[in-house]
Design a protein around this motif. Structure first.
Motif, short mmCIF file in Angstrom:
data_model
loop_
_atom_site.label_atom_id
_atom_site.label_comp_id
_atom_site.label_asym_id
_atom_site.label_seq_id
_atom_site.Cartn_x
_atom_site.Cartn_y
_atom_site.Cartn_z
N ILE B 176 -2.02 10.14 2.76
CA ILE B 176 -1.09 9.62 3.68
C ILE B 176 -1.20 7.91 3.68
CG2 ILE B 176 -0.39 9.27 6.14
CD1 ILE B 176 -2.38 11.84 6.61
N SER B 177 0.02 7.48 3.36
CA SER B 177 0.09 5.99 3.39
C SER B 177 0.97 5.65 4.65
CB SER B 177 1.15 5.42 2.27
OG SER B 177 0.68 5.87 0.80
N CYS B 178 0.27 4.77 5.31
CA CYS B 178 -1.13 4.43 5.29
C CYS B 178 -1.89 5.18 6.42
CB CYS B 178 -1.18 2.91 5.71
SG CYS B 178 -0.61 1.83 4.37
N GLY B 179 -2.61 6.29 6.11
CA GLY B 179 -3.44 7.07 6.92
C GLY B 179 -4.57 7.77 6.23
N GLY B 180 -4.88 7.19 5.33
CA GLY B 180 -6.03 7.88 4.63
C GLY B 180 -5.91 9.17 4.06
N VAL B 181 -7.18 9.92 3.93
CA VAL B 181 -7.32 11.16 3.35
C VAL B 181 -7.68 12.22 4.29
CG1 VAL B 181 -8.51 12.37 1.51
CG2 VAL B 181 -7.68 10.27 1.05
N TRP B 182 -7.19 13.38 4.41
CA TRP B 182 -7.50 14.41 5.64
C TRP B 182 -7.59 15.64 4.90
CZ3 TRP B 182 -7.48 13.46 10.82
CH2 TRP B 182 -7.23 12.31 11.48
N ASP B 183 -8.29 16.57 5.29
CA ASP B 183 -8.28 17.92 4.99
C ASP B 183 -8.43 18.95 6.04
OD1 ASP B 183 -11.12 18.50 5.30
OD2 ASP B 183 -11.72 18.99 3.51
N PRO B 211 -11.40 4.66 7.56
CA PRO B 211 -10.76 5.58 6.73
C PRO B 211 -9.37 5.78 6.91
CG PRO B 211 -12.38 6.53 8.27
CD PRO B 211 -12.50 5.02 8.29
N ASN B 212 -9.06 5.52 8.34
CA ASN B 212 -7.74 6.17 8.86
C ASN B 212 -6.55 5.21 8.64
OD1 ASN B 212 -6.18 7.96 10.75
ND2 ASN B 212 -6.11 6.51 12.11
N ILE B 213 -6.76 3.99 7.85
CA ILE B 213 -5.61 3.09 7.66
C ILE B 213 -5.63 3.00 6.12
CG2 ILE B 213 -5.54 1.99 9.83
CD1 ILE B 213 -7.46 0.45 7.05
N GLN B 214 -6.45 3.58 5.45
CA GLN B 214 -6.30 3.60 4.10
C GLN B 214 -5.10 3.98 3.24
OE1 GLN B 214 -9.03 2.09 2.24
NE2 GLN B 214 -10.08 2.06 4.28
N ASP B 215 -4.65 3.06 2.39
CA ASP B 215 -3.32 3.26 1.62
C ASP B 215 -3.41 4.22 0.37
OD1 ASP B 215 -0.70 3.25 0.88
OD2 ASP B 215 -0.55 1.17 0.58
N ALA B 216 -3.56 5.21 0.59
CA ALA B 216 -4.10 6.27 -0.47
C ALA B 216 -2.52 6.35 -1.16
CB ALA B 216 -4.50 7.70 -0.19
N TRP B 230 -8.96 12.64 -8.03
CA TRP B 230 -8.70 11.21 -8.05
C TRP B 230 -7.90 10.37 -7.33
CZ3 TRP B 230 -10.77 8.30 -12.12
CH2 TRP B 230 -11.77 9.17 -13.03
N LEU B 231 -7.91 9.25 -7.08
CA LEU B 231 -6.89 8.75 -5.94
C LEU B 231 -6.79 7.38 -6.72
CD1 LEU B 231 -6.00 7.81 -3.42
CD2 LEU B 231 -8.39 7.40 -2.66
N GLN B 232 -5.52 7.24 -6.96
CA GLN B 232 -4.83 5.70 -7.04
C GLN B 232 -4.43 5.39 -5.70
OE1 GLN B 232 -3.87 3.59 -10.06
NE2 GLN B 232 -4.10 2.47 -8.15
N HIS B 233 -5.30 4.43 -5.28
CA HIS B 233 -5.26 3.73 -3.88
C HIS B 233 -4.42 2.37 -4.24
CE1 HIS B 233 -7.29 1.22 -0.62
NE2 HIS B 233 -7.64 2.23 -0.16
N HIS B 234 -3.99 1.75 -3.01
CA HIS B 234 -3.41 0.53 -3.05
C HIS B 234 -4.27 -0.44 -3.65
CE1 HIS B 234 -0.36 -2.40 -1.80
NE2 HIS B 234 -0.94 -3.25 -1.92
N CYS B 235 -5.49 -0.50 -3.57
CA CYS B 235 -6.52 -1.55 -3.98
C CYS B 235 -7.21 -1.06 -5.08
CB CYS B 235 -7.44 -2.08 -2.61
SG CYS B 235 -6.35 -2.41 -1.42
#
Lengths: 89, 367
Positions: B176-183, B211-216, B230-235
């Motif tokens: 989620i951009s920007c809401g992190g990774v959930w499962d 973790p809740n504001i990560q821009d995945a 694998w994750l291409q993250h904003h940073c």
């Protein structure tokens, strides 16, 4: 009965024929149209039932003022016209 | 090997096929209308297309004959009458109305008819009947953390990555951009916020590891080893070997760790491809020289792959859904914001440009 017509641009996307319907407000008239053509609703209104940002509804040549509730009055001789606002590129 | 490639573009769906002479554009669907997302569903052979009318909103269409004819199906609808959430970043109410279909994935092979749909503003919908109807996934929608999500690039948060575990269809992982990774481990009833180790450099101190504001930007898992993500993250670029619970930041990217897209080799979790941009401020290839970046050792080293790609004054950006690899791991395709699409049939070593004359590309998928 009020008549409802749609821009030809919309008719290219989905079934949107001209209609004569019963109703005293724009909402009542459009609901009557949607009862005949259910797929049309999502093309004109957003998920909360408001007129989509780039859609304009005219009653007798004047754009409606209540785009949220569509409470603008119509009379039996009214002509409702639905068109797309200009946007995009 | 795949012989069909579908391109969702700003001006419609472009059908590409591989014939004896190579890959060729064959025809179009929805010409003139943006197509933000596509799903070729291998379970039943249907092709599903999201179309985004500028005036009339997002719609979904399905085809059982590879796009010769289309039938409009239902589209997700947000709950009515709820008080809108005020966006934590912009302090504006987040509309409770579909703005974009941003992810579309098939459920597992054991659950025919199940589809997942991620949207902007950030919501997840599930269909049990092939898209004849959609239900919002309340277990996620009702989580209080949702109110902290915000848009990255777009005005509102959005769900762009949906990974269904091939071993267990009830295990689904989201980006989620920007809401992190959930499962979820129970098909969507309950959700877990993951992402230990992710760092949002741009946030104020104290919030960077939330973790809740990560821009995945995009997450992808290895089909044959689905605990590896694998994750291409904003940073930067991150790698996880424990089903996205914890992440290791990869510092060896060459030439850059900024980008949007990632593809993972379906049989080798150590191999992944990226299309880097220079950085957040300069979203064009490093030195205007386009490459696809590949690691084959889990991120210890990277190699820029440039054969066949323009190396001078090339200003292509590749969006998150625009890099795909086939099920054998050999053929890749990617499309750019400036309307070029390239295909490689040797794992990225050599590339051929399909066309330089396309509209901006939003989605690339093999059939």
């Amino acid at each position: 009965m009020p008549t409802v017509q749609f821009t030809a641009n919309l008719a290219r996307q989905t079934n949107a024929p001209p209609c004569e319907v019963m109703g005293g407000t724009v909402r009542e008239c459009l609901d009557a149209v949607f009862a005949l053509h259910p797929a049309l609703r999502g093309y004109l209104l957003d998920d909360q039932g408001a007129v989509r940002k780039h859609v304009v509804v005219f009653v007798d040549g004047t754009a409606i003022s209540d785009r949220m509730r569509l409470s603008d009055a119509v009379n039996p001789a009214s002509e409702i016209f639905v068109m797309q606002a200009l946007s995009g590129g | 090997m795949s012989t069909k490639l579908y391109l969702g573009t700003r001006k419609g769906l472009i059908h590409v096929e591989r014939g004896p002479g190579g890959w060729e554009i064959k025809r179009t669907s929805f010409l003139g209308v943006p197509v933000p997302m596509l799903l070729p569903d291998s379970r039943d052979g249907r092709l599903i297309a999201a179309v985004e009318h500028g005036h009339y909103g997002g719609k979904l269409h399905a085809s059982g004959d590879d796009g010769s004819t289309w039938t409009e199906i239902a589209v997700p609808v947000y709950p009515q009458g709820e008080e809108p959430v005020i966006c934590a970043m912009s302090q504006k109410p987040i509309p409770q109305s579909l703005e974009k279909i941003w992810a579309l994935e098939a459920g597992g092979a054991d659950e025919p008819g199940v589809l997942w749909c991620g949207t902007v503003p950030g919501a997840l919908f599930k269909s049990a009947d092939g898209g004849a109807s959609w239900q919002i996934v309340e277990g996620l929608w009702n989580r209080p953390e949702r109110k902290e999500w915000f848009g990255g690039g777009m005005d509102w948060p959005g769900i762009h990555s949906i990974c269904v575990d091939p071993r267990d269809s009830r295990h689904v992982t989201l980006g989620i951009s920007c809401g992190g990774v959930w499962d979820t481990r129970d098909g969507g009833a309950t959700w877990n916020l993951l992402g230990k180790g992710l760092v949002a450099d741009f946030m104020p101190p104290g919030e960077q590891e939330n973790p809740n504001i990560q821009d995945a930007h995009r997450i992808a898992c290895c089909a044959s080893n689905p605990d590896h993500f694998w994750l291409q993250h904003h940073c930067g670029i991150y790698y996880s070997t424990d089903a996205a619970k914890t992440w290791e930041r990869i510092h060896s990217a060459d030439p850059s760790d900024f980008g949007f897209a990632v593809a993972v080799h379906p049989h080798d979790p150590l191999t992944a491809w990226f299309v880097p941009g220079a950085n957040d401020d300069r979203r064009v290839p490093v030195d205007a020289s386009l490459c696809v970046m590949r690691t084959r050792d889990g991120g210890k080293t990277f190699e820029p792959l440039r054969n066949g790609l323009p190396q001078h004054h090339a200003y292509h950006l590749v969006y998150r859904h625009c890099l795909e690899v086939t099920g054998d791991g050999n053929t890749l395709a990617f499309g750019s914001t400036t309307g070029s699409v390239w295909i490689s049939e040797d794992s990225g070593e050599n590339w051929q440009r399909l066309s330089a004359d396309l509209p901006p590309v939003y989605c690339v998928r093999f059939g």
